[in-house]
Scaffold this active site. Structure first.
Site, mmCIF file in Angstrom:
data_model
loop_
_atom_site.group_PDB
_atom_site.id
_atom_site.type_symbol
_atom_site.label_atom_id
_atom_site.label_comp_id
_atom_site.label_asym_id
_atom_site.label_seq_id
_atom_site.Cartn_x
_atom_site.Cartn_y
_atom_site.Cartn_z
ATOM 1 N N GLY A 90 0.823 -1.201 0.000
ATOM 2 C CA GLY A 90 0.000 0.000 0.000
ATOM 3 C C GLY A 90 0.854 1.247 0.000
ATOM 4 O O GLY A 90 1.848 1.318 0.729
ATOM 5 N N GLY A 93 -0.603 4.469 0.263
ATOM 6 C CA GLY A 93 -1.424 5.601 0.661
ATOM 7 C C GLY A 93 -0.637 6.528 1.560
ATOM 8 O O GLY A 93 0.601 6.503 1.579
ATOM 9 N N ASN A 98 -5.899 0.932 11.280
ATOM 10 C CA ASN A 98 -6.781 1.419 12.329
ATOM 11 C C ASN A 98 -7.623 0.265 12.865
ATOM 12 O O ASN A 98 -7.701 -0.811 12.280
ATOM 13 C CB ASN A 98 -7.705 2.511 11.778
ATOM 14 C CG ASN A 98 -6.983 3.830 11.587
ATOM 15 O OD1 ASN A 98 -6.043 4.149 12.313
ATOM 16 N ND2 ASN A 98 -7.418 4.620 10.616
ATOM 17 N N LYS A 116 -6.134 4.484 20.843
ATOM 18 C CA LYS A 116 -5.960 4.944 19.470
ATOM 19 C C LYS A 116 -7.294 4.974 18.738
ATOM 20 O O LYS A 116 -7.580 5.901 17.968
ATOM 21 C CB LYS A 116 -4.981 4.019 18.724
ATOM 22 C CG LYS A 116 -4.811 4.343 17.236
ATOM 23 C CD LYS A 116 -4.278 5.757 17.013
ATOM 24 C CE LYS A 116 -3.780 5.982 15.610
ATOM 25 N NZ LYS A 116 -4.801 5.816 14.565
ATOM 26 N N ASN A 144 -9.835 8.052 16.519
ATOM 27 C CA ASN A 144 -10.526 7.936 15.231
ATOM 28 C C ASN A 144 -12.033 8.115 15.340
ATOM 29 O O ASN A 144 -12.682 8.506 14.361
ATOM 30 C CB ASN A 144 -10.265 6.549 14.612
ATOM 31 C CG ASN A 144 -8.817 6.327 14.246
ATOM 32 O OD1 ASN A 144 -8.241 5.300 14.588
ATOM 33 N ND2 ASN A 144 -8.208 7.270 13.569
ATOM 34 N N SER A 162 -8.486 9.903 7.646
ATOM 35 C CA SER A 162 -8.421 8.924 6.560
ATOM 36 C C SER A 162 -9.790 8.710 5.922
ATOM 37 O O SER A 162 -9.896 8.552 4.703
ATOM 38 C CB SER A 162 -7.868 7.598 7.089
ATOM 39 O OG SER A 162 -8.673 7.086 8.133
ATOM 40 N N GLU A 203 -13.661 3.025 5.992
ATOM 41 C CA GLU A 203 -13.344 1.972 6.958
ATOM 42 C C GLU A 203 -14.211 2.047 8.217
ATOM 43 O O GLU A 203 -13.800 1.601 9.292
ATOM 44 C CB GLU A 203 -11.865 2.030 7.336
ATOM 45 C CG GLU A 203 -11.411 3.338 7.941
ATOM 46 C CD GLU A 203 -9.919 3.375 8.246
ATOM 47 O OE1 GLU A 203 -9.293 2.304 8.364
ATOM 48 O OE2 GLU A 203 -9.391 4.490 8.358
#
Length: 307
Positions: free
Chosen positions: A20, A22, A109, A187, A191, A257, A269
């Site tokens: 990836g 990104g 995540n 964490k 998000n 994100s 996501e």
């Protein structure tokens, strides 16, 4: 008669593949290359260059680019940086890159990193979950803008120490943590307010300067904290306050994100962020009306993005 001194050949740099390219994958690949590792970036479409803009400076990383699993062989470290919902699509890469002694570092995540990746790697492959505290944005293929922070948190132990040693030449900072369950939920809190709200509103982090929006985020986080404690995490009001402070100090033009995915028309996501809270709440019999409402809205947006 004197004999020539035979010197040992210099040690070969550790081999790393990053699946990836990104924001997070591209950033980590460039940092690993600048730290002296032999880095291959695994992508579907070829990249002309990999460039990272950070602190007003722009640097190019001359990494190797692979566009098909047949082009790669086992490496020491595999960084899986795809979005959680794309894990299964990385199986071809993972099977080719993992051999005896390989470790997969899951930089995604959500929670449950090992369980999510284990079905797609050879049996016996070591898996190291990693939490990325990195605010970065992909401006275009192969072009990354780093906003703030550069830390990976991993479960403490010998594997974490080896990974930290592999990246000891520079950033990111690798920080082993003893209580990874708490770290993962902490964490996830970062998000749970920022990602859904910025994505639904299609606005950047400056929205949290609005007291009403900050209060809504706080309510979302407190609801999730109850679920986190039921899951065995030591999460409380201090964690909620710390997360809100992060939202306050992040540059207002920063994003999330999920916002970047929605703006680019990519699937989001949400099932691995908000959905993880709602499903854990259901397992423990804990109501999550606010997160449940957001999940319903995010699913509706995601259906439209998927066409």
């Amino acid at each position: 008669m004197t004999h020539p001194i035979v010197q040992d050949p210099p040690p070969q740099p550790a081999r790393m593949a990053v699946i990836g390219a990104g924001a997070i994958g591209g950033y980590l690949a460039a940092l690993a290359h600048w730290s002296g590792l032999d880095v291959t970036v695994c992508v579907r479409s070829p990249l002309d260059t990999l460039t990272v803009e950070s602190g007003g400076e722009e640097r190019t990383a001359a990494v190797r680019i692979a566009t098909a699993p047949a082009e790669v062989a086992p490496v020491d470290w595999v960084l899986l940086t795809t979005k959680a919902q794309d894990t299964a699509s990385a199986e071809g890469w993972l099977r080719r890159l993992c051999g005896p002694g390989s470790t997969v570092v899951v930089v995604q995540n959500g929670v449950g990193h090992r369980e999510r990746v284990a079905p797609y790697v050879p049996e016996g492959t070591e898996i190291l979950p990693a939490l990325a505290y990195i605010a970065a944005e992909r401006l275009a293929p192969g072009r990354i803008r780093h906003h703030i922070a550069s830390e990976l948190q991993v479960p403490a132990g010998p594997l974490a120490d080896r990974f930290a040693d592999a990246l000891a030449g520079g950033e990111p900072t690798v920080r082993p943590v003893a209580d990874f369950t708490t770290a993962a939920w902490r964490k996830l809190l970062t998000n749970l307010g920022a990602n859904p709200l910025t994505a639904l509103l299609q606005q950047r982090m400056g929205i949290f300067a609005d007291p009403g929006m900050a209060a809504l985020a706080g309510d979302l986080l407190r609801e999730a904290a109850v679920v986190a404690r039921a899951e065995g995490a030591d999460i409380g009001e201090r964690d909620v306050a710390d997360t809100l402070e992060i939202y306050r100090v992040v540059p207002p033009d920063g994003g999330s994100s999920m916002l970047y995915d929605r703006l680019a028309g990519r699937p989001m996501e949400h099932e691995y962020l908000t959905g993880a809270v709602v499903r854990a709440g259901e397992r423990h019999g804990i109501a999550t009306p606010l997160n449940g409402m957001l999940l319903t809205l995010l699913r509706a947006v995601d259906r439209e993005l998927r066409g």
